[in-house]
Scaffold this motif. Structure first.
Motif, PDB file in Angstrom:
ATOM      1  N   TYR A 193      13.357  40.998  47.550  1.00 32.62           N
ATOM      2  CA  TYR A 193      12.509  41.092  46.915  1.00 32.62           C
ATOM      3  C   TYR A 193      11.950  40.090  46.158  1.00 32.62           C
ATOM      4  O   TYR A 193      11.547  40.083  45.097  1.00 32.62           O
ATOM      5  CB  TYR A 193      12.482  42.289  46.006  1.00 32.62           C
ATOM      6  CG  TYR A 193      12.730  43.547  46.385  1.00 32.62           C
ATOM      7  CD1 TYR A 193      11.825  43.927  46.762  1.00 32.62           C
ATOM      8  CD2 TYR A 193      14.229  43.977  47.157  1.00 32.62           C
ATOM      9  CE1 TYR A 193      11.745  45.577  47.949  1.00 32.62           C
ATOM     10  CE2 TYR A 193      14.087  45.497  47.709  1.00 32.62           C
ATOM     11  CZ  TYR A 193      12.954  45.784  47.591  1.00 32.62           C
ATOM     12  OH  TYR A 193      13.417  47.167  48.703  1.00 32.62           O
ATOM     13  N   ILE A 194      12.623  38.551  46.508  1.00 36.61           N
ATOM     14  CA  ILE A 194      12.069  37.261  45.750  1.00 36.61           C
ATOM     15  C   ILE A 194      11.277  36.613  46.121  1.00 36.61           C
ATOM     16  O   ILE A 194      11.057  36.621  47.561  1.00 36.61           O
ATOM     17  CB  ILE A 194      13.755  36.045  45.698  1.00 36.61           C
ATOM     18  CG1 ILE A 194      14.424  36.838  44.600  1.00 36.61           C
ATOM     19  CG2 ILE A 194      13.178  34.822  45.285  1.00 36.61           C
ATOM     20  CD1 ILE A 194      16.016  35.988  45.295  1.00 36.61           C
ATOM     21  N   GLU A 195       9.752  36.696  45.423  1.00 33.38           N
ATOM     22  CA  GLU A 195       9.050  35.998  45.968  1.00 33.38           C
ATOM     23  C   GLU A 195       9.033  34.996  45.731  1.00 33.38           C
ATOM     24  O   GLU A 195       8.687  33.878  46.677  1.00 33.38           O
ATOM     25  CB  GLU A 195       7.587  36.039  45.514  1.00 33.38           C
ATOM     26  CG  GLU A 195       6.126  36.061  45.708  1.00 33.38           C
ATOM     27  CD  GLU A 195       5.832  36.740  46.546  1.00 33.38           C
ATOM     28  OE1 GLU A 195       5.381  35.430  47.409  1.00 33.38           O
ATOM     29  OE2 GLU A 195       5.814  37.485  46.896  1.00 33.38           O
ATOM     30  N   LYS A 196       9.817  33.334  44.758  1.00 32.74           N
ATOM     31  CA  LYS A 196       9.852  32.310  44.971  1.00 32.74           C
ATOM     32  C   LYS A 196      11.140  32.236  43.650  1.00 32.74           C
ATOM     33  O   LYS A 196      11.119  32.468  42.721  1.00 32.74           O
ATOM     34  CB  LYS A 196       9.118  31.573  44.699  1.00 32.74           C
ATOM     35  CG  LYS A 196       7.629  31.755  43.485  1.00 32.74           C
ATOM     36  CD  LYS A 196       6.851  30.586  43.466  1.00 32.74           C
ATOM     37  CE  LYS A 196       5.473  30.327  41.961  1.00 32.74           C
ATOM     38  NZ  LYS A 196       4.677  29.654  42.288  1.00 32.74           N
ATOM     39  N   ILE A 203      11.041  34.667  40.303  1.00 31.56           N
ATOM     40  CA  ILE A 203       9.814  35.840  40.384  1.00 31.56           C
ATOM     41  C   ILE A 203       9.732  36.614  41.150  1.00 31.56           C
ATOM     42  O   ILE A 203      10.127  36.038  42.927  1.00 31.56           O
ATOM     43  CB  ILE A 203       8.073  34.981  40.392  1.00 31.56           C
ATOM     44  CG1 ILE A 203       7.857  34.061  39.448  1.00 31.56           C
ATOM     45  CG2 ILE A 203       7.307  35.735  40.575  1.00 31.56           C
ATOM     46  CD1 ILE A 203       7.187  33.317  39.000  1.00 31.56           C
ATOM     47  N   LEU A 204      10.212  37.446  41.169  1.00 34.57           N
ATOM     48  CA  LEU A 204       9.941  39.217  42.319  1.00 34.57           C
ATOM     49  C   LEU A 204       8.297  39.691  43.086  1.00 34.57           C
ATOM     50  O   LEU A 204       7.649  39.110  42.179  1.00 34.57           O
ATOM     51  CB  LEU A 204      10.384  40.352  40.901  1.00 34.57           C
ATOM     52  CG  LEU A 204      12.158  39.755  41.202  1.00 34.57           C
ATOM     53  CD1 LEU A 204      12.452  41.503  40.663  1.00 34.57           C
ATOM     54  CD2 LEU A 204      12.794  39.294  41.591  1.00 34.57           C
ATOM     55  N   THR A 205       8.772  40.151  43.855  1.00 37.07           N
ATOM     56  CA  THR A 205       7.489  40.692  44.639  1.00 37.07           C
ATOM     57  C   THR A 205       6.862  41.867  43.358  1.00 37.07           C
ATOM     58  O   THR A 205       5.834  41.914  43.727  1.00 37.07           O
ATOM     59  CB  THR A 205       7.874  41.082  46.202  1.00 37.07           C
ATOM     60  OG1 THR A 205       9.114  42.485  45.955  1.00 37.07           O
ATOM     61  CG2 THR A 205       8.423  40.170  47.236  1.00 37.07           C
ATOM     62  N   VAL A 212      16.391  31.146  35.410  1.00 43.59           N
ATOM     63  CA  VAL A 212      17.730  31.558  35.985  1.00 43.59           C
ATOM     64  C   VAL A 212      18.312  30.064  35.324  1.00 43.59           C
ATOM     65  O   VAL A 212      17.471  29.375  34.695  1.00 43.59           O
ATOM     66  CB  VAL A 212      17.358  30.398  36.889  1.00 43.59           C
ATOM     67  CG1 VAL A 212      18.762  31.083  38.127  1.00 43.59           C
ATOM     68  CG2 VAL A 212      17.135  31.674  38.180  1.00 43.59           C
ATOM     69  N   PRO A 213      19.478  30.378  34.435  1.00 45.79           N
ATOM     70  CA  PRO A 213      20.210  29.686  33.494  1.00 45.79           C
ATOM     71  C   PRO A 213      20.545  28.219  34.285  1.00 45.79           C
ATOM     72  O   PRO A 213      20.787  28.023  35.530  1.00 45.79           O
ATOM     73  CB  PRO A 213      21.385  29.832  33.606  1.00 45.79           C
ATOM     74  CG  PRO A 213      21.269  31.151  33.467  1.00 45.79           C
ATOM     75  CD  PRO A 213      20.498  31.896  34.447  1.00 45.79           C
ATOM     76  N   LYS A 214      20.076  26.903  33.878  1.00 44.60           N
ATOM     77  CA  LYS A 214      20.931  25.994  34.310  1.00 44.60           C
ATOM     78  C   LYS A 214      22.054  25.426  35.002  1.00 44.60           C
ATOM     79  O   LYS A 214      21.839  25.202  36.037  1.00 44.60           O
ATOM     80  CB  LYS A 214      20.098  24.325  32.987  1.00 44.60           C
ATOM     81  CG  LYS A 214      20.129  23.632  33.909  1.00 44.60           C
ATOM     82  CD  LYS A 214      19.832  21.902  32.908  1.00 44.60           C
ATOM     83  CE  LYS A 214      19.071  21.106  33.438  1.00 44.60           C
ATOM     84  NZ  LYS A 214      19.147  20.054  32.305  1.00 44.60           N
ATOM     85  N   SER A 215      22.862  25.902  34.613  1.00 45.11           N
ATOM     86  CA  SER A 215      24.193  26.411  35.012  1.00 45.11           C
ATOM     87  C   SER A 215      24.195  26.605  36.800  1.00 45.11           C
ATOM     88  O   SER A 215      25.291  26.288  37.485  1.00 45.11           O
ATOM     89  CB  SER A 215      25.142  26.573  34.403  1.00 45.11           C
ATOM     90  OG  SER A 215      24.726  27.880  33.729  1.00 45.11           O
TER      91      SER A 215
END
Length: 231
Positions: A193-196, A203-205, A212-215
């Motif tokens: 379900y991940i769009e990008k 961003i999900l569909t 999203v944490p940098k780490s």
């Protein structure tokens, strides 16, 4: 299971339908006389497990119809049926599951159908969870993401929302190898379900955005890239 048959010869559709009914399975079979007619009923095709396509048809041929179906319904199994063996290579180009010769259908159809049904069942992974709402068996592909909310973890699915008193680490172990990625302590996402993923945002569909944490960013992107390559 819903099955579609597409052939511009009514006689050939009848032969194939009779052989499918003789397989002893509970099939709902719909017939189409043209590739354009088949592709014009895409809402139904999305519900089908298998589409049997004649290659040589007037107007839109079976190869073009197969390309369009795979573009919109990648999980549908396409079986190309033809009288000519020299089309076998074209079947690979349109990601067909099988290639059958019309003259050999009585000998080959049942085994073909059984093999595809086995593949479909293996792909429909099901897990049982003891939710607050009670025990529920879910198809793993129905789970969009899981998020932590206070002392519970909440399952967001295609159908509804469920809550469970179980640690995210445990859920991550249970769903290991099933296409999920851990974003951080509070999110476990089905990569289907991940769009990008861009600029530390996923961003999900469904339109939902998750930071999203940098780490974790490069590892999450790596896992997602591997997931897409394996599709």
């Amino acid at each position: 299971m819903k099955i579609a048959i597409c052939d511009d010869r009514e006689e050939d559709r009848g032969v194939l339908k009779a052989l499918l009914e003789a397989c002893g399975q509970d099939f709902e079979i719909r017939e189409y006389g043209s590739g354009s007619g088949l592709c014009g009923d895409m809402d139904h095709i999305r519900e089908c497990g298998i589409v049997f396509l004649d290659i040589n048809m007037g107007g839109m041929d079976g190869l073009e119809a197969a390309r369009r179906i795979k573009a919109e319904c990648p999980k549908v199994h396409i079986v190309l049926v033809t009288a000519y063996v020299n089309y076998a290579l074209d079947g690979y180009k349109v990601k067909a599951s099988r290639f059958l010769l019309k003259d050999d259908l009585e000998q080959t159809l049942r085994e073909c159908v059984n093999d595809i049904l086995k593949e479909i069942r293996q792909g429909e992974r099901v897990a049982e969870f003891g939710f607050v709402e009670g025990k529920v068996r879910l198809r793993v592909d129905e789970i969009i993401y899981i998020e932590t909310n206070r002392h519970k973890n909440v399952f967001h699915t295609q159908g509804q929302i469920y809550s469970i008193y179980k640690k995210m680490d445990e859920l991550e172990r249970e769903l290991k190898g099933m296409g999920f990625v851990r974003i951080h302590r509070s999110y476990l996402v089905n990569m289907k379900y991940i769009e990008k993923i861009s600029s530390y945002v996923m961003i999900l569909t469904t339109g939902k955005e998750i930071s999203v944490p940098k780490s974790r960013y490069h590892e999450v992107k790596r896992q997602y890239t591997l997931f897409k390559e394996a599709e």
